[in-house]
Scaffold this active site. Sequence first.
Site, PDB file in Angstrom:
ATOM      1  N   ASP A  78       0.853  -1.179   0.000  1.00  0.00           N
ATOM      2  CA  ASP A  78       0.000   0.000   0.000  1.00  0.00           C
ATOM      3  C   ASP A  78       0.900   1.244   0.000  1.00  0.00           C
ATOM      4  O   ASP A  78       2.123   1.147   0.125  1.00  0.00           O
ATOM      5  CB  ASP A  78      -0.935  -0.009   1.210  1.00  0.00           C
ATOM      6  N   GLU A 272     -10.921   5.794   3.688  1.00  0.00           N
ATOM      7  CA  GLU A 272     -10.330   5.191   4.886  1.00  0.00           C
ATOM      8  C   GLU A 272      -9.791   6.256   5.829  1.00  0.00           C
ATOM      9  O   GLU A 272      -9.478   7.365   5.425  1.00  0.00           O
ATOM     10  CB  GLU A 272      -9.235   4.186   4.513  1.00  0.00           C
TER      11      GLU A 272
END
Length: 383
Positions: A78, A272
């Site tokens: 990520d 998020e």
Amino acid sequence: YVGDGGTTGGDDQGNAEISEQELREIHLPPFREAIERGAGSVMISYSSWNDVKLHANRYLVTDVLKDELGFGGIVVSDYDAIDKIDGREDFTPEEVRASVNAGLDMIMMSDRHEKFLDYLRAEVESGRVPMTRIDDANRRILTKKFELGLFERPFAQRDLLPEVGGEQHRALAREAVRESQVLLKNDGVLPLAKDGKIFVAGKNADDIGNQSGGWTISWQGGSGDVTEGTTILEGIRRSAPGAQVDYSRNGEGVDDSYQAAVAVVGETPYAEYEGDRPDGLGLDDEDLATIAKLRESGVPVVVLTVSGRPLDVAGELDGWNALLASWLPGSEGQGVADVLFGDHNPTGKLPMSWMRSFDQQPINEGDGQDALFPLGFGLRYPS
């Protein structure tokens, strides 16, 4: 990958304090299914499993994902995630070594690429990162590039750009919207008549930014006219040109002359981190006040929840005549209207258990908890 949906308290980038049996039974099956269907890349989660960062977990990345599940594609980190392995700012040679040896093939970084390469070269030259690991990563990346034809056709096919967002794309998006609507309650008020008098209210009724959610144009998304498309209110008016459709965001002006009132409520955009709601998932005060005003008129009330997840509505549900989970319909709000007016019989089914109260979270099929609506639930209109 894997288990970021099971972190304690639902924290973004949190810690999944669960057994391996639960990890395998609840969280691993979607990845197994995706791999069997030919997924080309898997991104590793920021989160941890029992205090071990996923980006440094060789067992889950190499032993389970690559070896056990047979994943032959690219494992990618990520965004700047290897920086977070030791919990301190910036990344170290130890974090480079841990992530690459865990099985990551491609590292996503915002900057400092030269520094990463210097660290990696030193780790390889010292023998702390074996060349077999580097060869595996390169083989996987090159294979996918060959499969995608990037060596023969390295550039984007720009002649197709004028078609992006065209009528064909919007028709497909509208189809996806109407097929994803999940009818959770209906006492007979739905489908709505196209020649009636309908009142529409709610902060998400005429806001394309709200119905699109996060990761739309910008990271966290935003309210308002962030993109082109059709709001749910506009979709209602287009689907029923013969109806009288009146709108007020807060419900002002509703009375008992209407056949039905539609409240489009729920969440505003988030992605998020910003989307963490540890104190509850209930409707906000504005939504509750809007619905209360509609109910005071005495007309049947249809509630549409625009949200990225199930909301805590059990305490209010008895006072509603219908509940439709519209999720985040994006640019084509007319797909919602297709279901409201019965042009499309709702076919959506819940992909998760819907909580009876926030205290039940996490709730999963088979865990013995009494869900408000079980996994796979979804009503249809009578034929």
